[in-house]
Design an enzyme around this catalytic site. Structure first.
Site, PDB file in Angstrom:
ATOM      1  N   ASP A  11       0.859  -1.184   0.000  1.00  0.00           N
ATOM      2  CA  ASP A  11       0.000   0.000   0.000  1.00  0.00           C
ATOM      3  C   ASP A  11       0.893   1.230   0.000  1.00  0.00           C
ATOM      4  O   ASP A  11       1.750   1.390   0.889  1.00  0.00           O
ATOM      5  CB  ASP A  11      -0.893   0.014   1.239  1.00  0.00           C
ATOM      6  CG  ASP A  11      -1.923  -1.115   1.234  1.00  0.00           C
ATOM      7  OD1 ASP A  11      -1.896  -1.935   0.298  1.00  0.00           O
ATOM      8  OD2 ASP A  11      -2.747  -1.174   2.163  1.00  0.00           O
ATOM      9  N   ASP A 131     -15.737  -4.822  -1.444  1.00  0.00           N
ATOM     10  CA  ASP A 131     -15.405  -4.516  -0.052  1.00  0.00           C
ATOM     11  C   ASP A 131     -16.703  -4.383   0.732  1.00  0.00           C
ATOM     12  O   ASP A 131     -17.677  -3.797   0.248  1.00  0.00           O
ATOM     13  CB  ASP A 131     -14.623  -3.204   0.018  1.00  0.00           C
ATOM     14  CG  ASP A 131     -13.373  -3.239  -0.856  1.00  0.00           C
ATOM     15  OD1 ASP A 131     -12.758  -4.317  -0.962  1.00  0.00           O
ATOM     16  OD2 ASP A 131     -13.027  -2.196  -1.445  1.00  0.00           O
TER      17      ASP A 131
END
Length: 237
Positions: A11, A131
């Site tokens: 990330d 998600d």
């Protein structure tokens, strides 16, 4: 039973390798200043694929596309690119430098663009990121809740011919509380799809549970960076 693909997440925020707690940019831990070296490290340790996330693009406050391109040019293993892929230009640019892209918000909010891109590049190069917060879908970098049920969304995309999915229960992400096997198992039972599990991995003991659910792959994040699991341990587990 097939082996689970081990997929470290990298990330990237402001050029640094970070992890966020439950997607909150104010709950950030920095793990390094050189994402390319981190990618090479995970490749050398035996990762099957890399999951590169542009957090600045996700949060609509910048771009790390140049850095992601450097990573894809530096490693030999497959790479999937995620984060802020919400318009045709950045989606096509990302597909030109990686094996796959991961899209969430545009899949739900702009299905016409999704179909155009998938028809041009192939549905197998598009990973749909669904998600959710305990079964209800969230979008825009987990900042917006919807009233869409996780399994309704998965069924809908599967009926349109999509086969590659990434599922994250955001209430588990970065918590080291273990994976959400209940929802994962149900998702993996949908015929003809591959599911990558994400969120909550706490150590080697979690990997067999993910495998038993029928997952195609598993994302390693905080547990990997905190030394609670290694890629070798994940593969032997």
């Amino acid at each position: 039973m097939q082996k689970v693909k081990i997929i470290p997440a990298i990330d990237i925020m402001e050029g640094q390798v970070v992890r966020l707690l439950k997607g909150n940019p104010n709950e950030k831990t920095v793990y390094g200043n050189d994402p390319v070296q981190m990618a090479l490290k995970w490749e050398k340790q035996g990762a099957d694929m890399l999951h590169l996330v542009d957090l600045d693009a996700t949060l609509q406050r910048g771009s790390n596309h140049g850095m992601i391109k450097k990573i894809t040019q530096s490693v030999l293993i497959p790479v999937q690119v995620a984060g802020g892929l919400r318009d045709r230009k950045i989606i096509e640019e990302s597909l030109q430098i990686s094996q796959r892209i991961v899209v969430g918000t545009i899949a739900l909010k702009n299905p016409e663009l999704l179909m155009e891109i998938s028809n041009k590049f192939g549905k197998d190069r598009i990973v749909i990121s669904v998600d959710h917060n305990n079964g209800m879908v969230v979008t825009h970098g987990w900042q917006q809740r919807t009233d869409i049920d996780l399994f309704d969304a998965l069924d809908d995309f599967a009926k349109k011919g999509f086969t590659e999915f990434l599922i994250t229960n955001i209430s588990r992400d970065g918590t080291l509380e273990g994976p959400d096997t209940e929802n994962l198992q149900k998702a993996c039972k949908i015929s003809g799809i591959n599911v990558i599990a994400s969120g909550g991995i706490s150590g080697p003991a979690d990997i067999p549970h993910v495998r038993e659910c029928g997952a195609y792959g598993v994302i390693l994040g905080k547990a990997l960076y905190d030394g609670k699991i290694s890629i070798k341990e994940a593969k032997t587990a």
